[in-house]
Design an enzyme around this catalytic site. Structure first.
Site, PDB file in Angstrom:
ATOM      1  N   TYR A 141       0.801  -1.175  -0.194  1.00 25.79           N
ATOM      2  CA  TYR A 141       0.133  -0.164   0.106  1.00 25.79           C
ATOM      3  C   TYR A 141       0.823   1.645  -0.116  1.00 25.79           C
ATOM      4  O   TYR A 141       0.525   2.520  -0.783  1.00 25.79           O
ATOM      5  CB  TYR A 141      -1.105   0.089   1.202  1.00 25.79           C
ATOM      6  CG  TYR A 141      -2.270  -1.053   1.154  1.00 25.79           C
ATOM      7  CD1 TYR A 141      -2.325  -2.070   0.987  1.00 25.79           C
ATOM      8  CD2 TYR A 141      -3.577  -0.552   1.356  1.00 25.79           C
ATOM      9  CE1 TYR A 141      -3.758  -2.517   0.324  1.00 25.79           C
ATOM     10  CE2 TYR A 141      -4.752  -0.369   1.345  1.00 25.79           C
ATOM     11  CZ  TYR A 141      -4.728  -1.781   1.051  1.00 25.79           C
ATOM     12  OH  TYR A 141      -5.819  -2.968   0.447  1.00 25.79           O
ATOM     13  N   LYS A 191       3.568 -15.184   3.312  1.00 25.27           N
ATOM     14  CA  LYS A 191       3.362 -16.234   1.307  1.00 25.27           C
ATOM     15  C   LYS A 191       5.102 -16.405   1.127  1.00 25.27           C
ATOM     16  O   LYS A 191       5.429 -15.657   0.205  1.00 25.27           O
ATOM     17  CB  LYS A 191       2.672 -15.217  -0.192  1.00 25.27           C
ATOM     18  CG  LYS A 191       2.455 -15.870  -0.783  1.00 25.27           C
ATOM     19  CD  LYS A 191       1.435 -16.672  -1.779  1.00 25.27           C
ATOM     20  CE  LYS A 191       2.275 -17.786  -2.856  1.00 25.27           C
ATOM     21  NZ  LYS A 191       0.848 -18.878  -2.707  1.00 25.27           N
ATOM     22  N   ASP A 223      -3.018 -18.601   0.833  1.00 27.93           N
ATOM     23  CA  ASP A 223      -3.766 -18.783   0.076  1.00 27.93           C
ATOM     24  C   ASP A 223      -4.584 -20.110   0.672  1.00 27.93           C
ATOM     25  O   ASP A 223      -6.283 -20.409   0.203  1.00 27.93           O
ATOM     26  CB  ASP A 223      -3.434 -19.605  -1.428  1.00 27.93           C
ATOM     27  CG  ASP A 223      -1.880 -20.292  -0.844  1.00 27.93           C
ATOM     28  OD1 ASP A 223      -1.382 -20.487   0.038  1.00 27.93           O
ATOM     29  OD2 ASP A 223      -1.258 -21.091  -2.427  1.00 27.93           O
ATOM     30  N   ASP A 247      -6.467  -7.447   4.070  1.00 21.53           N
ATOM     31  CA  ASP A 247      -7.769  -5.944   3.198  1.00 21.53           C
ATOM     32  C   ASP A 247      -8.534  -7.856   3.129  1.00 21.53           C
ATOM     33  O   ASP A 247      -9.213  -7.299   3.037  1.00 21.53           O
ATOM     34  CB  ASP A 247      -7.177  -5.593   2.566  1.00 21.53           C
ATOM     35  CG  ASP A 247      -7.974  -4.635   2.016  1.00 21.53           C
ATOM     36  OD1 ASP A 247      -8.578  -4.253   2.372  1.00 21.53           O
ATOM     37  OD2 ASP A 247      -7.837  -4.513   0.235  1.00 21.53           O
ATOM     38  N   ASP A 251     -12.141  -9.188   4.312  1.00 28.35           N
ATOM     39  CA  ASP A 251     -13.155  -9.203   4.015  1.00 28.35           C
ATOM     40  C   ASP A 251     -14.150 -10.618   3.997  1.00 28.35           C
ATOM     41  O   ASP A 251     -15.365 -10.886   3.771  1.00 28.35           O
ATOM     42  CB  ASP A 251     -13.470  -8.494   2.062  1.00 28.35           C
ATOM     43  CG  ASP A 251     -13.377  -6.839   2.180  1.00 28.35           C
ATOM     44  OD1 ASP A 251     -13.623  -6.419   2.888  1.00 28.35           O
ATOM     45  OD2 ASP A 251     -14.505  -6.246   1.447  1.00 28.35           O
TER      46      ASP A 251
HETATM   47  C1  IPM Z   1     -10.431  -1.156   4.096  1.00 28.31           C
HETATM   48  C2  IPM Z   1     -10.436  -1.149   2.763  1.00 28.31           C
HETATM   49  C3  IPM Z   1      -9.065  -0.303   2.224  1.00 28.31           C
HETATM   50  C4  IPM Z   1      -7.812  -0.411   2.762  1.00 28.31           C
HETATM   51  C5  IPM Z   1      -9.753   1.150   1.156  1.00 28.31           C
HETATM   52  C6  IPM Z   1     -10.986   2.153   0.442  1.00 28.31           C
HETATM   53  C7  IPM Z   1      -8.319   2.449   1.122  1.00 28.31           C
HETATM   54  O1  IPM Z   1     -10.492  -1.454   1.376  1.00 28.31           O
HETATM   55  O2  IPM Z   1     -10.160  -0.533   4.733  1.00 28.31           O
HETATM   56  O3  IPM Z   1      -9.904  -2.519   4.237  1.00 28.31           O
HETATM   57  O4  IPM Z   1      -7.753  -1.200   1.122  1.00 28.31           O
HETATM   58  O5  IPM Z   1      -7.373  -0.671   2.949  1.00 28.31           O
HETATM   59 MG    MG Z   2     -11.027  -3.526   2.762  1.00 26.01          MG
END
Ligand code: IPM
Ligand code: MG
Length: 354
Positions: A141, A191, A223, A247, A251
């Site tokens: 990032y 990884k 993975d 990240d 999710d």
């Molecule tokens: C998160 C989001 C952010 C990230 C984006 C919006 C930059 O997806 O907080 O997980 O990738 O960190």
């Molecule tokens: Mg995110």
């Protein structure tokens, strides 16, 4: 106690859910004799429209002086062009870096009332209680160089995944300290069969593990960790990983809980200052309709009380009130119900009161 709390409602449903979070904090202040002072600032698309930048220096300074920050979400259709020079996400990335918020905690807990909302079979959800610790201010990032250039007539783009041992050590240590108060197991995800940063990560994780003889360390490749999250999520306790892996995996993990709308997060620095936000985005498709799920934000408020203000009993009371509201049958649209954002918030506050 007195606390100075900065609110960054942001875009989309951000202002709607932050309003509910604030009311929970106000209720806690009132019942516990605390004074919480709130100041609101812009971040994301709304800051771009107003100031031409996703985060102003004044807002960064206000956040630096705060005891805690509660954020809604950033982004929306209007600012969706990923090639634009100014983008809402820049606000989020900048605040993380400027405040040194290196550890992103994303707990995943399944409320028994919601097992039917999850796409994963109920028997696999039993006993799921895991804590993600995502490194938040390093890796691909922020690594340099990040650029686009033309070489030999070809356009190429470069992102760099960079980690120093110090950056790895502080976040892995934090994961181990958390594990000591839980089931004493850390899974470090990398990884290492491909990436040099991951091989360094694994070396440092082993060094940190030696400092914590009471906690078990296991290493897993990203993975296969992604697969195990669905097949056997209850087998994880604390999971620590680098920025982008975290990240993606968080999710994925949030879906276990039935809805992205349920999941809170805390982004912590070396000191007490932390930034708290639901992990869902700005959901521009439902913004302004009053139907967003405020639970991710309200559970983030619980994390704020616990981690930045040291109010553990109050944090637990908020979490219990959320469980009780769900027990009473309240469900927002994402959970297949008809409760509005403010009805859900009001019921949770009512359950807090007893
Ligand atoms: C998160 C989001 C952010 C990230 C984006 C919006 C930059 O997806 O907080 O997980 O990738 O960190
Ligand atoms: Mg995110």
């Amino acid at each position: 106690m007195h606390a100075n709390i900065v609110l960054l409602p942001g875009d989309g449903i951000g202002p709607e859910v932050v309003a509910e979070g604030r009311q929970v904090l106000e209720a806690i202040a009132k019942s516990g004799g605390h004074t919480f002072t709130f100041t609101e600032h812009l971040i994301g698309g709304i800051a771009i429209d107003t100031h031409g930048t996703a985060l102003t220096d004044e807002t960064v300074e206000a956040c630096r002086k705060a005891d805690a920050i509660l954020l809604g979400a950033v982004g929306g259709f209007k600012w969706d062009n990923p090639s634009a020079a100014v983008r809402p996400e820049q606000g989020l990335l900048r605040i993380r870096q400027e405040l040194g918020l290196f550890a992103n905690l994303r707990p995943v807990k399944i409320f028994p009332q919601l097992v039917d909302s999850s796409p994963v079979r109920p028997e696999r959800l039993k006993d799921v209680d895991l804590m993600f610790v995502r490194e938040l201010t390093g890796g691909i990032y922020f690594g340099k160089p990040q650029l686009r250039e033309t070489v030999d007539g070809k356009t190429r783009a470069v992102d760099s995944m960079v980690y120093t041992d110090d950056e790895i050590r502080r976040v892995v240590r934090l994961a181990f300290r958390l594990a000591q108060g839980r089931r004493k197991k850390v899974t470090s995800v990398d990884k290492a069969n491909v990436l040099e940063t991951s091989r360094l990560w694994r070396t440092v994780a082993a060094e940190v593990a030696a400092e914590f003889p009471d906690v078990t360390l296991e290493n897993q490749l990203v993975d296969s960790a992604a697969m195990r999250l669905i097949q056997n999520p209850a087998s994880f306790d604390v999971v620590v990983t680098e920025n982008m892996f975290g990240d993606i995996l968080t999710d994925e993990a949030s879906v276990l809980a039935g809805s992205l709308g349920m999941s809170p997060s805390a982004s912590l620095s070396e000191g007490k200052l932390g930034l708290y936000e639901p992990i869902h985005g700005s959901a521009p498709d439902i913004a302004g309709k009053g139907i967003a799920n405020p639970i991710g934000t309200i559970l983030s408020v619980a994390m704020l009380l616990r981690n930045s203000l040291g109010l553990e009993a109050e944090a637990k009371a908020v979490e219990l009130a959320v469980a009780r509201a769900l027990e009473a049958g309240a469900r927002t649209a994402d959970l297949g119900g008809k409760s509005s954002t403010s009805e859900m918030g009001a019921l949770i506050r009512q359950k807090m009161a007893g």
